[in-house]
Design a protein around this motif. Structure first.
Motif, PDB file in Angstrom:
ATOM      1  N   PHE A  12     -39.960  14.582  12.202  1.00 29.29           N
ATOM      2  CA  PHE A  12     -40.674  13.311  12.391  1.00 29.29           C
ATOM      3  C   PHE A  12     -41.943  13.530  13.193  1.00 29.29           C
ATOM      4  CE2 PHE A  12     -41.559  10.225  15.721  1.00 29.29           C
ATOM      5  CZ  PHE A  12     -41.966   9.138  14.975  1.00 29.29           C
ATOM      6  N   LEU A  67     -45.625  12.837  11.748  1.00 29.38           N
ATOM      7  CA  LEU A  67     -46.477  11.855  12.408  1.00 29.38           C
ATOM      8  C   LEU A  67     -47.782  12.496  12.876  1.00 29.38           C
ATOM      9  CD1 LEU A  67     -46.859   8.954  13.255  1.00 29.38           C
ATOM     10  CD2 LEU A  67     -45.585   9.452  15.347  1.00 29.38           C
ATOM     11  N   GLN A  88     -52.986   5.052  11.875  1.00 29.18           N
ATOM     12  CA  GLN A  88     -52.296   4.663  10.650  1.00 29.18           C
ATOM     13  C   GLN A  88     -51.506   3.379  10.900  1.00 29.18           C
ATOM     14  OE1 GLN A  88     -52.572   6.376   7.701  1.00 29.18           O
ATOM     15  NE2 GLN A  88     -54.048   7.641   8.794  1.00 29.18           N
ATOM     16  N   THR A 105     -48.583   0.904  11.320  1.00 26.01           N
ATOM     17  CA  THR A 105     -47.209   1.184  11.724  1.00 26.01           C
ATOM     18  C   THR A 105     -46.240   1.048  10.549  1.00 26.01           C
ATOM     19  OG1 THR A 105     -47.721   0.411  13.951  1.00 26.01           O
ATOM     20  CG2 THR A 105     -45.402   0.561  13.370  1.00 26.01           C
ATOM     21  N   VAL A 164     -46.382   4.129   8.406  1.00 27.69           N
ATOM     22  CA  VAL A 164     -45.726   5.264   9.072  1.00 27.69           C
ATOM     23  C   VAL A 164     -44.213   5.164   8.894  1.00 27.69           C
ATOM     24  CG1 VAL A 164     -45.225   6.280  11.330  1.00 27.69           C
ATOM     25  CG2 VAL A 164     -47.582   5.696  10.723  1.00 27.69           C
ATOM     26  N   ILE A 205     -42.428   8.051   6.460  1.00 34.39           N
ATOM     27  CA  ILE A 205     -41.553   9.052   7.075  1.00 34.39           C
ATOM     28  C   ILE A 205     -40.095   8.814   6.684  1.00 34.39           C
ATOM     29  CG2 ILE A 205     -40.718  10.019   9.247  1.00 34.39           C
ATOM     30  CD1 ILE A 205     -43.535   9.659  10.366  1.00 34.39           C
ATOM     31  N   VAL A 211     -36.455   5.791  11.970  1.00 40.07           N
ATOM     32  CA  VAL A 211     -37.852   6.170  12.210  1.00 40.07           C
ATOM     33  C   VAL A 211     -38.429   5.298  13.315  1.00 40.07           C
ATOM     34  CG1 VAL A 211     -40.146   6.384  11.198  1.00 40.07           C
ATOM     35  CG2 VAL A 211     -38.139   6.973   9.844  1.00 40.07           C
ATOM     36  N   LEU A 263     -40.158   6.484  16.690  1.00 40.41           N
ATOM     37  CA  LEU A 263     -41.516   6.043  16.999  1.00 40.41           C
ATOM     38  C   LEU A 263     -41.584   5.418  18.383  1.00 40.41           C
ATOM     39  CD1 LEU A 263     -44.418   5.802  16.053  1.00 40.41           C
ATOM     40  CD2 LEU A 263     -43.795   3.664  14.926  1.00 40.41           C
ATOM     41  N   PHE A 285     -48.086  10.163  21.184  1.00 39.79           N
ATOM     42  CA  PHE A 285     -48.644   9.148  20.305  1.00 39.79           C
ATOM     43  C   PHE A 285     -48.693   7.812  21.037  1.00 39.79           C
ATOM     44  CE2 PHE A 285     -46.232  12.239  17.797  1.00 39.79           C
ATOM     45  CZ  PHE A 285     -47.256  12.783  17.051  1.00 39.79           C
ATOM     46  N   VAL A 305     -50.577   3.319  14.672  1.00 37.33           N
ATOM     47  CA  VAL A 305     -50.096   4.466  15.446  1.00 37.33           C
ATOM     48  C   VAL A 305     -51.215   5.481  15.467  1.00 37.33           C
ATOM     49  CG1 VAL A 305     -48.325   6.247  15.632  1.00 37.33           C
ATOM     50  CG2 VAL A 305     -47.748   4.038  14.630  1.00 37.33           C
TER      51      VAL A 305
END
Length: 101
Positions: free
Chosen positions: A41, A45, A54, A56, A59, A63, A74, A78, A89, A96
Motif C-alpha cells: 500500500f 501510494l 490524488q 482520496t 486512491v 489500491i 485501504v 490511509l 503522506f 492525498v
C-alpha cells in the motif's frame, strides 16, 4: 531498518520501486498477507502521489483493486499513513499528497 523516533518522518519508498508478489499469501498466510499488503500500500501510494495530489476516492478504489482488499482496509491504512504529523503522506481538501518536509 531502524524504527523512527516520535515526531520523525516515516520512511517512504521511492516511486517506481518494484512491488512484491503477495497474492499467494492471501490464502496460505493471512497474517503475512496483511503485513505485506500494508507495505505494498505504501509503495502504491508513493507511486500515485509522485505525480501530484490524488483524489482520496480514487486512491481508495485504485489500491483496493490492485491489492484485492476492501476499500475499508485501504482507508485504515490511509488514516495511519496520512494523519500523523510524521507520516509520509497528508490528506487535504479531498486529496492525498506527499507530506511536505
Amino acid at each position: 531498518q531502524a524504527r523512527p523516533q516520535p515526531g520523525q518522518a516515516l520512511p517512504c519508498p521511492a516511486p517506481g520501486q518494484a512491488l512484491p508478489d503477495i497474492a499467494a499469501d492471501k490464502l496460505l498466510d493471512p497474517i503475512a498477507f496483511n503485513r505485506d499488503a500494508e507495505a505494498v500500500f505504501v509503495k502504491l501510494l508513493a507511486d500515485l502521489v509522485a505525480e501530484g495530489p490524488q483524489p482520496t476516492a480514487y486512491v481508495l478504489g485504485y489500491i483496493a483493486f490492485e491489492l484485492n482488499i476492501s476499500p475499508a482496509t485501504v482507508k485504515r491504512y490511509l488514516l495511519k499513513y496520512a494523519t500523523h504529523p510524521a507520516a509520509p503522506f497528508a490528506m487535504k481538501g479531498g486529496t492525498v499528497r506527499r507530506r511536505e518536509p
